[in-house]
Write a protein that holds these residues in place. Structure first.
Motif, PDB file in Angstrom:
ATOM      1  N   LYS A 141       0.829  -1.222   0.000  1.00 45.13           N
ATOM      2  CA  LYS A 141       0.000   0.000   0.000  1.00 45.13           C
ATOM      3  C   LYS A 141       0.850   1.253   0.000  1.00 45.13           C
ATOM      4  O   LYS A 141       0.403   2.307  -0.440  1.00 45.13           O
ATOM      5  CB  LYS A 141      -0.964  -0.032   1.195  1.00 45.13           C
ATOM      6  CG  LYS A 141      -2.023  -1.130   0.999  1.00 45.13           C
ATOM      7  CD  LYS A 141      -3.335  -0.863   1.711  1.00 45.13           C
ATOM      8  CE  LYS A 141      -4.400  -1.843   1.212  1.00 45.13           C
ATOM      9  NZ  LYS A 141      -5.067  -2.544   2.319  1.00 45.13           N
ATOM     10  N   SER A 142       2.100   1.112   0.425  1.00 45.52           N
ATOM     11  CA  SER A 142       2.974   2.294   0.387  1.00 45.52           C
ATOM     12  C   SER A 142       3.736   2.401  -0.938  1.00 45.52           C
ATOM     13  O   SER A 142       4.636   3.225  -1.066  1.00 45.52           O
ATOM     14  CB  SER A 142       3.944   2.262   1.574  1.00 45.52           C
ATOM     15  OG  SER A 142       4.692   1.064   1.539  1.00 45.52           O
ATOM     16  N   GLY A 143       3.376   1.525  -1.909  1.00 45.95           N
ATOM     17  CA  GLY A 143       3.959   1.670  -3.247  1.00 45.95           C
ATOM     18  C   GLY A 143       5.270   0.939  -3.453  1.00 45.95           C
ATOM     19  O   GLY A 143       5.969   1.157  -4.441  1.00 45.95           O
ATOM     20  N   GLU A 144       5.618   0.076  -2.514  1.00 51.54           N
ATOM     21  CA  GLU A 144       6.835  -0.730  -2.695  1.00 51.54           C
ATOM     22  C   GLU A 144       6.524  -1.970  -3.507  1.00 51.54           C
ATOM     23  O   GLU A 144       5.415  -2.515  -3.429  1.00 51.54           O
ATOM     24  CB  GLU A 144       7.324  -1.210  -1.327  1.00 51.54           C
ATOM     25  CG  GLU A 144       8.409  -0.366  -0.709  1.00 51.54           C
ATOM     26  CD  GLU A 144       8.890  -1.066   0.561  1.00 51.54           C
ATOM     27  OE1 GLU A 144      10.002  -1.592   0.539  1.00 51.54           O
ATOM     28  OE2 GLU A 144       8.116  -1.080   1.545  1.00 51.54           O
ATOM     29  N   VAL A 145       7.533  -2.462  -4.242  1.00 52.84           N
ATOM     30  CA  VAL A 145       7.393  -3.732  -4.957  1.00 52.84           C
ATOM     31  C   VAL A 145       8.349  -4.739  -4.318  1.00 52.84           C
ATOM     32  O   VAL A 145       9.553  -4.495  -4.245  1.00 52.84           O
ATOM     33  CB  VAL A 145       7.725  -3.565  -6.451  1.00 52.84           C
ATOM     34  CG1 VAL A 145       7.720  -4.927  -7.150  1.00 52.84           C
ATOM     35  CG2 VAL A 145       6.721  -2.624  -7.124  1.00 52.84           C
ATOM     36  N   GLN A 146       7.811  -5.852  -3.827  1.00 56.27           N
ATOM     37  CA  GLN A 146       8.633  -6.885  -3.195  1.00 56.27           C
ATOM     38  C   GLN A 146       8.445  -8.204  -3.923  1.00 56.27           C
ATOM     39  O   GLN A 146       7.357  -8.501  -4.403  1.00 56.27           O
ATOM     40  CB  GLN A 146       8.206  -7.068  -1.730  1.00 56.27           C
ATOM     41  CG  GLN A 146       8.376  -5.824  -0.875  1.00 56.27           C
ATOM     42  CD  GLN A 146       7.850  -6.037   0.543  1.00 56.27           C
ATOM     43  OE1 GLN A 146       6.956  -6.852   0.767  1.00 56.27           O
ATOM     44  NE2 GLN A 146       8.400  -5.289   1.482  1.00 56.27           N
ATOM     45  N   VAL A 147       9.505  -8.999  -3.971  1.00 54.91           N
ATOM     46  CA  VAL A 147       9.357 -10.339  -4.548  1.00 54.91           C
ATOM     47  C   VAL A 147       8.761 -11.268  -3.492  1.00 54.91           C
ATOM     48  O   VAL A 147       9.275 -11.373  -2.380  1.00 54.91           O
ATOM     49  CB  VAL A 147      10.714 -10.893  -5.035  1.00 54.91           C
ATOM     50  CG1 VAL A 147      10.558 -12.347  -5.497  1.00 54.91           C
ATOM     51  CG2 VAL A 147      11.253 -10.041  -6.177  1.00 54.91           C
ATOM     52  N   ASN A 148       7.666 -11.913  -3.848  1.00 57.52           N
ATOM     53  CA  ASN A 148       7.067 -12.905  -2.959  1.00 57.52           C
ATOM     54  C   ASN A 148       7.772 -14.236  -3.181  1.00 57.52           C
ATOM     55  O   ASN A 148       8.537 -14.684  -2.360  1.00 57.52           O
ATOM     56  CB  ASN A 148       5.561 -13.000  -3.232  1.00 57.52           C
ATOM     57  CG  ASN A 148       4.887 -14.130  -2.462  1.00 57.52           C
ATOM     58  OD1 ASN A 148       5.400 -14.598  -1.448  1.00 57.52           O
ATOM     59  ND2 ASN A 148       3.748 -14.582  -2.962  1.00 57.52           N
TER      60      ASN A 148
END
Lengths: 384, 384
Positions: free
Chosen positions: B257-264
């Motif tokens: 929701k804060s606009g970060e992209v993380q690898v799951n």
């Protein structure tokens, strides 16, 4: 086939195991059906991707009967088939589409032409050849065609003079056709299902290898006016309705220099001019025939992208086990899809594969396709 | 594989015979290759469309060795495979891609995460669970994951409280991950060939069936900003380079929701989120993996049309021989492509097929897909 049929169990039979049967089978398998191929050649292209292969010829009544008996629906990838046993099975309630009566009619190019003509569909002037003198009825040059057995330019020849008529004429039952002043050769794939629903694919332009009169490349859509497009569609729909055909039909058309659209001939099966539909249309001709003959609704024939298809024919000078020259470089071309049929033997002009190239700009698609054509060569293990 | 390899003879081996192997095999056959499947199930989906089926399990060293020995290149449709024999064969020069070392690393979700983290790729905060007390390290709720063996929502659970941690915790080797405040779950298919060439498919949005945490539908392209798109692509490419992987990789991403992209997590094979590429992209993920592992140039990943894919899962309440309810009505929906995998047995939530719907307007594609989802039900011969 009623609507309550359990499609996850459906057994489809295909007469013919070449490239058309191969892609049809792949689409049937995509939809979850069981597929049996009838073809005389061990490890033919379609058998490699299907559930079962009955090894038998297309005039082997016993094997044809076995295929139909084992299948819920039987269809065709070729038209040169014994129809007597199929008519019997059809009359006894077996599901065969197109019907063997339609197949029989189409097998005879003269009867096919006559029917279309009688139904008011424009065709080139034609005349039965009963005596050698009939060959001269339209003057020369004139086109002579075998009534039976022709395909890929076989059984068709141009007689340029009385001399040709005396020395080169086809000796089998034949008819002549006037030489049409052709501007373009067009084609449309028409789908018609059991309920009579009809859908047309875009009008395409066919370009030929003049050495052997085999379709060399196909451009979708054709570069024609809206008026010619509409006329082509109208004529093609009328032709398939006249035949009362169920399945997929490749309608080959002549656009004459005076702007007329005439039906050349009709193939009662997926057609080389419709290969591009695999990559370029919402539903390919190969899935569409499955839908048509199993009484499923026809799929959308929308062109998602302009496309050019080129046939990969066996190079002149080679035969034997095929070797693909230039595949690396060809696959560098963007939006290019490569099909290789898995035939174990190449020979000059044999259809060994094809490529389809997509591009938003049809001219760019043509450029890319021509580049691929220059790069890709299907050579064989033996020089001949 | 050097460039002079005769591709018309190439023998491809695929470990796993489910729907991913089926479509991979169909694309390999399209290109003319010979395909052998290793799978324990007689008549599994991929075996129905391939040249040869070795019946054997994924931990059966003898059968794995047979497959690799008989194939010019071996690849995977699943990651849960014995890697010891494969590493031996790989070290002896057999062509296996992705390499068994990459497979082994990815099999362990903890080691996978650790590697990505060490290479500076953003991942959710995580911690090895060595003692039961470790479960509480991030407070509650928290996600607990098995290190080994998870797929399709298996081996993953949310612990809402210390009470859950005491009573429900996974007993196998595991780790915890912070609960990410997820805005969207995104995915990218990344292709990388032997020469290190990389191509990304469009960023897509995955929607889940919350009952079982199985991907339910996929929207291509995702409804995200250009900035998030670029960040997603950058992160995914870095991840695959970090792995030094060859083949196709499904990279699952969290957009917070804060606009970060993380690898799951990363799947080292064609991925459910890339099914749409068959109809919507110039080269499907299933053809792309064939190109990647045989050292052919990668194909264009261009999106030809927006698309929505929905999974057809076995209905709750049924098992046994599958029956497709609503297929007629569903196939009336335009630009809809129906895939049914040919599994002989359905059970609740089992992936039995999927449909892909194209439309120039992604919202209309969503409407059509939702309509199909309401109509199509995969029921079984037995109520349970």
């Amino acid at each position: 086939m009623n609507k309550d049929f359990n499609y996850s169990n459906l057994k489809l039979g295909i007469i013919g195991g070449g490239q058309l049967g191969k892609i049809m089978s792949q689409k049937a398998k995509k939809m979850g059906f069981h597929v049996t191929i009838l073809d005389p050649t061990f490890n033919c292209p379609a058998a490699q991707v299907s559930d079962k292969h009955i090894i038998g010829g297309f005039y082997d009544k016993e094997k044809l009967e076995q295929l139909v008996q084992e299948s819920d629906v039987t269809t065709f990838e070729l038209e040169h088939v014994d129809t007597t046993i199929l008519k019997e099975l059809f009359d006894n309630g077996h599901s065969i589409a197109p019907s063997p009566y339609v197949m029989e009619l189409i097998q005879n190019k003269y009867e096919q032409k006559k029917l279309l003509d009688e139904k008011g569909i424009p065709v080139p002037a034609y005349k039965d050849v009963k005596t050698p003198e009939d060959l001269a009825s339209f003057g020369f040059p004139v086109v002579q065609k075998s009534k039976l057995g022709g395909y890929d330019g076989q059984g068709v020849q141009v007689l340029k003079s009385q001399e040709d008529a005396n020395t080169k004429a086809i000796q089998a039952e034949s008819f002549i056709e006037e030489m049409v002043d052709i501007d373009k050769e067009l084609a449309i794939i028409v789908a018609r299902n059991i309920e009579g629903e009809i859908k047309c694919y875009p009008v395409v332009e066919m370009l030929f290898d003049e050495r052997v009169n085999i379709c060399d490349s196909v451009m979708a859509p054709a570069n024609i006016s809206k008026e010619i497009e509409e006329k082509s569609i109208e004529v093609s729909i009328k032709a398939i309705q006249a035949l009362d055909g169920v399945g997929i039909f490749g309608v080959e058309l002549f656009l004459t220099k005076s702007g007329e659209v005439q039906v050349n001939e009709i193939a009662p099966r997926p057609h080389n001019s419709g290969h591009y539909t695999v990559e370029a249309c919402a539903t390919s001709q190969f899935e569409q025939i499955i839908r048509a003959v199993t009484n499923l609704p026809l799929g959308s024939t929308k062109l998602i992208s302009p496309a050019v298809m080129i046939n990969l024919l066996g190079e002149v000078g080679y035969e034997g086990e095929p070797f693909i020259e230039g595949i690396h470089d060809a696959l560098e071309i963007p939006e290019l899809s490569f099909h290789f049929y898995g035939k174990s033997f190449t020979k000059p002009f044999r259809k060994m594969g094809h490529v389809t190239v997509l591009d938003d700009d049809i001219n760019e698609a043509l450029n890319k396709a021509n580049k691929a054509k220059q790069i890709l060569k299907i050579k064989g293990s033996k020089e001949v």
